[in-house]
Write an enzyme that holds these catalytic residues in place. Sequence first.
Site, PDB file in Angstrom:
ATOM      1  N   ASP A  39      -4.738 -17.074  10.682  1.00 52.23           N
ATOM      2  CA  ASP A  39      -4.244 -18.407  11.041  1.00 52.23           C
ATOM      3  C   ASP A  39      -2.754 -18.530  10.778  1.00 52.23           C
ATOM      4  O   ASP A  39      -2.315 -18.653   9.637  1.00 52.23           O
ATOM      5  CB  ASP A  39      -5.006 -19.469  10.227  1.00 52.23           C
ATOM      6  CG  ASP A  39      -6.387 -19.730  10.794  1.00 52.23           C
ATOM      7  OD1 ASP A  39      -6.488 -19.942  12.020  1.00 52.23           O
ATOM      8  OD2 ASP A  39      -7.364 -19.718  10.025  1.00 52.23           O
ATOM      9  N   MET A  72      -0.875 -21.342  15.601  1.00 52.65           N
ATOM     10  CA  MET A  72      -0.683 -22.803  15.541  1.00 52.65           C
ATOM     11  C   MET A  72       0.805 -23.036  15.356  1.00 52.65           C
ATOM     12  O   MET A  72       1.281 -23.463  14.301  1.00 52.65           O
ATOM     13  CB  MET A  72      -1.515 -23.381  14.388  1.00 52.65           C
ATOM     14  CG  MET A  72      -3.011 -23.386  14.697  1.00 52.65           C
ATOM     15  SD  MET A  72      -4.033 -23.578  13.245  1.00 52.65           S
ATOM     16  CE  MET A  72      -4.131 -21.867  12.732  1.00 52.65           C
ATOM     17  N   ASP A 177     -13.843 -23.036  15.509  1.00 52.32           N
ATOM     18  CA  ASP A 177     -13.013 -22.826  14.321  1.00 52.32           C
ATOM     19  C   ASP A 177     -12.863 -24.155  13.584  1.00 52.32           C
ATOM     20  O   ASP A 177     -12.314 -25.107  14.128  1.00 52.32           O
ATOM     21  CB  ASP A 177     -11.641 -22.307  14.787  1.00 52.32           C
ATOM     22  CG  ASP A 177     -10.702 -21.961  13.650  1.00 52.32           C
ATOM     23  OD1 ASP A 177     -11.082 -22.111  12.481  1.00 52.32           O
ATOM     24  OD2 ASP A 177      -9.569 -21.531  13.957  1.00 52.32           O
TER      25      ASP A 177
HETATM   26  C1  DX5 Z   1      -7.717 -24.541  10.688  1.00 55.87           C
HETATM   27  C2  DX5 Z   1      -7.834 -23.042  10.852  1.00 55.87           C
HETATM   28  C3  DX5 Z   1      -9.180 -22.509  10.520  1.00 55.87           C
HETATM   29  C4  DX5 Z   1      -9.593 -22.751   9.119  1.00 55.87           C
HETATM   30  C5  DX5 Z   1     -11.084 -22.757   9.028  1.00 55.87           C
HETATM   31  O1  DX5 Z   1      -6.456 -24.925  11.084  1.00 55.87           O
HETATM   32  O2  DX5 Z   1      -7.556 -22.677  12.182  1.00 55.87           O
HETATM   33  O3  DX5 Z   1      -9.315 -21.154  10.848  1.00 55.87           O
HETATM   34  O4  DX5 Z   1      -9.085 -21.823   8.254  1.00 55.87           O
HETATM   35  O5  DX5 Z   1     -11.417 -23.046   7.728  1.00 55.87           O
HETATM   36  P1  DX5 Z   1     -12.806 -23.610   7.277  1.00 55.87           P
HETATM   37  O6  DX5 Z   1     -13.828 -22.634   7.748  1.00 55.87           O
HETATM   38  O7  DX5 Z   1     -12.676 -23.683   5.799  1.00 55.87           O
HETATM   39  O8  DX5 Z   1     -12.971 -24.951   7.941  1.00 55.87           O
HETATM   40 ZN    ZN Z   2      -8.005 -20.554  13.159  1.00 60.56          ZN
END
Ligand code: DX5
Ligand code: ZN
Length: 226
Positions: A39, A72, A177
Site C-alpha cells: 500500500d 494511493m 481491500d
Molecule cells: C487501505 C489499504 C488496505 C488496508 C487494509 O487504504 O489499501 O490495504 O491496509 O487493511 P485492513 O485489512 O486492516 O482493513
Molecule cells: Zn490496498
Amino acid sequence: MSIDRSVKIAPSILSADFADFGRECEAIEAEGADWVHVDVMDGHFVPNITFGPQLCKAIRPHVKTVMDVHLMIAPVDPYIEAFAEAGADILTAHVEAGPHIHRTLQAIRGAGVMAGVALNPGTPAGAIAPLLDMVDLVLVMTVNPGFGGQKFIESQVAKVAEVRAMIGDRPIHIQVDGGVTPETAPLAVNAGADVMVAGSAVFKGGSVANPAPYGQNMNAIRAALA
Ligand code: DX5
Ligand code: ZN
C-alpha cells in the site's frame, strides 16, 4: 485467455512490522499468502504516508509470489517507471487520482506491468466501463483508503457484483481491500471477487518470531469460504 479465479489472499504489509518488511514478506508467504499487497500512500491522495519505489525494490527479493502494488497517490504517471523498475508485478491506480486514468493505464502496461484500476467507495462501477479492455484487475475499495483496521463498507458488495457482470469473460481479477475478515470475505466472494486483501485480519496475533498465527488467520478466511 482465461485466468485463475480461485480465491487468493493478499496480505497487506501495511499491518506488518515496518522495521522488518523483508522477513515479514517471507513469513506471510511461508504461511500461505498467495500475493503480497503493498500500500503506497502519499499524504495527498490519501491522508497518510507509507513508502515508495525504493521500499518495493528492497522487498522484491523477499517476495516470491506476486508483488501487488496499490498506488494511493496523485499524480501517478511520474512514478510508474520507478515502480516498474522496482519489480512490481501489478500496479493499481485509482480512477479518482486524476483526469487521465486511461493514459495512466496505458503507461502501466507500456512499462511491462499488469494494470489495475481502483474505485473508492463513493465512485460508481460505471466509471471503469470504458477501461475494461486495458486492465488485468479491478480493485473495489471496501473502506475509504488511507488506514488499516477500518470497518468493511457493506454497500460495496453490490458494486463488486456490478463489476463482475461488466467484466463478462474478460481475464480480469476482482480485488477487495479494506475490512476483509472471515465474516466479510464470503460476501465479497459470493459477489464475484477473487482476491482478498487483508491487513489486520492476517497479521493480528503474529510476528516474524511467531508467524503461525498468520497462517491460522489466512486459513480462517479460507474456511469461512468453504
Ligand atoms: C487501505 C489499504 C488496505 C488496508 C487494509 O487504504 O489499501 O490495504 O491496509 O487493511 P485492513 O485489512 O486492516 O482493513
Ligand atoms: Zn490496498
